[in-house]
Design a protein around this motif. Structure first.
Motif, PDB file in Angstrom:
ATOM      1  N   GLU A 109      34.084  35.650  39.166  1.00 57.68           N
ATOM      2  CA  GLU A 109      33.702  36.471  38.019  1.00 57.68           C
ATOM      3  C   GLU A 109      33.844  37.969  38.282  1.00 57.68           C
ATOM      4  O   GLU A 109      33.670  38.773  37.367  1.00 57.68           O
ATOM      5  CB  GLU A 109      32.266  36.163  37.576  1.00 57.68           C
ATOM      6  N   ASP A 110      34.170  38.347  39.511  1.00 58.94           N
ATOM      7  CA  ASP A 110      34.453  39.742  39.797  1.00 58.94           C
ATOM      8  C   ASP A 110      35.899  40.111  39.462  1.00 58.94           C
ATOM      9  O   ASP A 110      36.283  41.282  39.522  1.00 58.94           O
ATOM     10  CB  ASP A 110      34.218  40.060  41.282  1.00 58.94           C
ATOM     11  N   SER A 111      36.705  39.143  39.120  1.00 54.53           N
ATOM     12  CA  SER A 111      38.110  39.406  38.815  1.00 54.53           C
ATOM     13  C   SER A 111      38.242  40.310  37.605  1.00 54.53           C
ATOM     14  O   SER A 111      37.461  40.219  36.653  1.00 54.53           O
ATOM     15  CB  SER A 111      38.846  38.084  38.549  1.00 54.53           C
ATOM     16  N   GLY A 112      39.253  41.167  37.660  1.00 52.25           N
ATOM     17  CA  GLY A 112      39.494  42.049  36.535  1.00 52.25           C
ATOM     18  C   GLY A 112      40.274  43.263  36.966  1.00 52.25           C
ATOM     19  O   GLY A 112      40.639  43.407  38.139  1.00 52.25           O
ATOM     20  N   LEU A 113      40.500  44.130  36.002  1.00 56.07           N
ATOM     21  CA  LEU A 113      41.181  45.399  36.276  1.00 56.07           C
ATOM     22  C   LEU A 113      40.095  46.439  36.529  1.00 56.07           C
ATOM     23  O   LEU A 113      39.235  46.660  35.683  1.00 56.07           O
ATOM     24  CB  LEU A 113      42.053  45.784  35.084  1.00 56.07           C
ATOM     25  N   TYR A 114      40.151  47.046  37.694  1.00 58.80           N
ATOM     26  CA  TYR A 114      39.129  48.004  38.100  1.00 58.80           C
ATOM     27  C   TYR A 114      39.662  49.427  37.927  1.00 58.80           C
ATOM     28  O   TYR A 114      40.754  49.754  38.401  1.00 58.80           O
ATOM     29  CB  TYR A 114      38.726  47.775  39.549  1.00 58.80           C
ATOM     30  N   TYR A 115      38.847  50.231  37.274  1.00 61.32           N
ATOM     31  CA  TYR A 115      39.207  51.619  37.015  1.00 61.32           C
ATOM     32  C   TYR A 115      38.171  52.546  37.648  1.00 61.32           C
ATOM     33  O   TYR A 115      36.984  52.237  37.658  1.00 61.32           O
ATOM     34  CB  TYR A 115      39.190  51.915  35.518  1.00 61.32           C
ATOM     35  N   CYS A 116      38.623  53.669  38.133  1.00 65.17           N
ATOM     36  CA  CYS A 116      37.676  54.714  38.455  1.00 65.17           C
ATOM     37  C   CYS A 116      37.771  55.787  37.369  1.00 65.17           C
ATOM     38  O   CYS A 116      38.806  55.932  36.713  1.00 65.17           O
ATOM     39  CB  CYS A 116      37.903  55.308  39.837  1.00 65.17           C
ATOM     40  N   ALA A 117      36.683  56.491  37.185  1.00 68.71           N
ATOM     41  CA  ALA A 117      36.618  57.512  36.153  1.00 68.71           C
ATOM     42  C   ALA A 117      35.661  58.604  36.584  1.00 68.71           C
ATOM     43  O   ALA A 117      34.734  58.369  37.360  1.00 68.71           O
ATOM     44  CB  ALA A 117      36.161  56.907  34.825  1.00 68.71           C
ATOM     45  N   VAL A 118      35.911  59.803  36.083  1.00 70.82           N
ATOM     46  CA  VAL A 118      35.042  60.931  36.371  1.00 70.82           C
ATOM     47  C   VAL A 118      34.726  61.647  35.063  1.00 70.82           C
ATOM     48  O   VAL A 118      35.499  61.574  34.102  1.00 70.82           O
ATOM     49  CB  VAL A 118      35.681  61.923  37.367  1.00 70.82           C
ATOM     50  N   SER A 119      33.595  62.311  35.059  1.00 75.66           N
ATOM     51  CA  SER A 119      33.172  62.991  33.847  1.00 75.66           C
ATOM     52  C   SER A 119      32.434  64.273  34.185  1.00 75.66           C
ATOM     53  O   SER A 119      31.770  64.359  35.215  1.00 75.66           O
ATOM     54  CB  SER A 119      32.260  62.077  33.024  1.00 75.66           C
ATOM     55  N   HIS A 120      32.544  65.261  33.301  1.00 73.87           N
ATOM     56  CA  HIS A 120      31.757  66.476  33.428  1.00 73.87           C
ATOM     57  C   HIS A 120      30.363  66.266  32.866  1.00 73.87           C
ATOM     58  O   HIS A 120      29.504  67.150  32.979  1.00 73.87           O
ATOM     59  CB  HIS A 120      32.441  67.620  32.681  1.00 73.87           C
ATOM     60  N   ASN A 121      30.127  65.143  32.246  1.00 74.27           N
ATOM     61  CA  ASN A 121      28.855  64.851  31.599  1.00 74.27           C
ATOM     62  C   ASN A 121      28.179  63.657  32.245  1.00 74.27           C
ATOM     63  O   ASN A 121      28.775  62.926  33.032  1.00 74.27           O
ATOM     64  CB  ASN A 121      29.084  64.554  30.113  1.00 74.27           C
TER      65      ASN A 121
END
Length: 127
Positions: free
Chosen positions: A89-101
């Motif tokens: 269930e951990d399978s998937g497309l993993y993204y990293c992201a950053v935010s100023h908020n």
């Protein structure tokens, strides 16, 4: 222009480990939040883990607590996600992201189209 590149995904058997990396370039501004998110087919995207600049401890989704660890190397402008005890269930497309908020939903970072995202790296856990 901020640019994020993830790597480290792959195929592993249940119980295996992977370490994802996300290199952040194009900006020297410190971001208010940095996180890992994932999207599996047929499921809504979810936040996995994130680091808030105003906090000392990272946040984790309940489903990954005790198995995943987020960390950052400021000298390398890189954020990592160590994933142990992987489950199908951990399978998937993993993204990293950053935010100023800082936006939170259900105790987890929430990021959207106004924030900066990588292209994703695929994680597949199967026997």
């Amino acid at each position: 222009q901020v640019h994020l590149v993830e790597s480290g995904g792959g195929s592993v058997q249940p119980g295996g480990s992977l370490r994802l990396s996300c290199v952040i370039s194009g900006s020297t501004v410190n971001f208010a939040s940095i996180g890992w998110f994932r999207k599996a087919p047929g499921k809504e995207g979810e936040g996995v883990s994130c680091i808030l600049a105003i906090e000392t401890e990272p946040r984790y989704a309940d489903s990954v607590k005790g198995r995943f660890t987020i960390s950052r190397d400021n000298a390398k402008n890189t954020v990592y996600l160590q994933m142990n005890g992987l489950k199908p269930e951990d399978s998937g497309l993993y993204y990293c992201a950053v935010s100023h908020n800082i936006n939170l939903q259900w105790n987890m970072c929430k990021m959207g189209s106004d924030d900066y995202w990588g292209q994703g790296t695929q994680v597949t856990v199967s026997s």
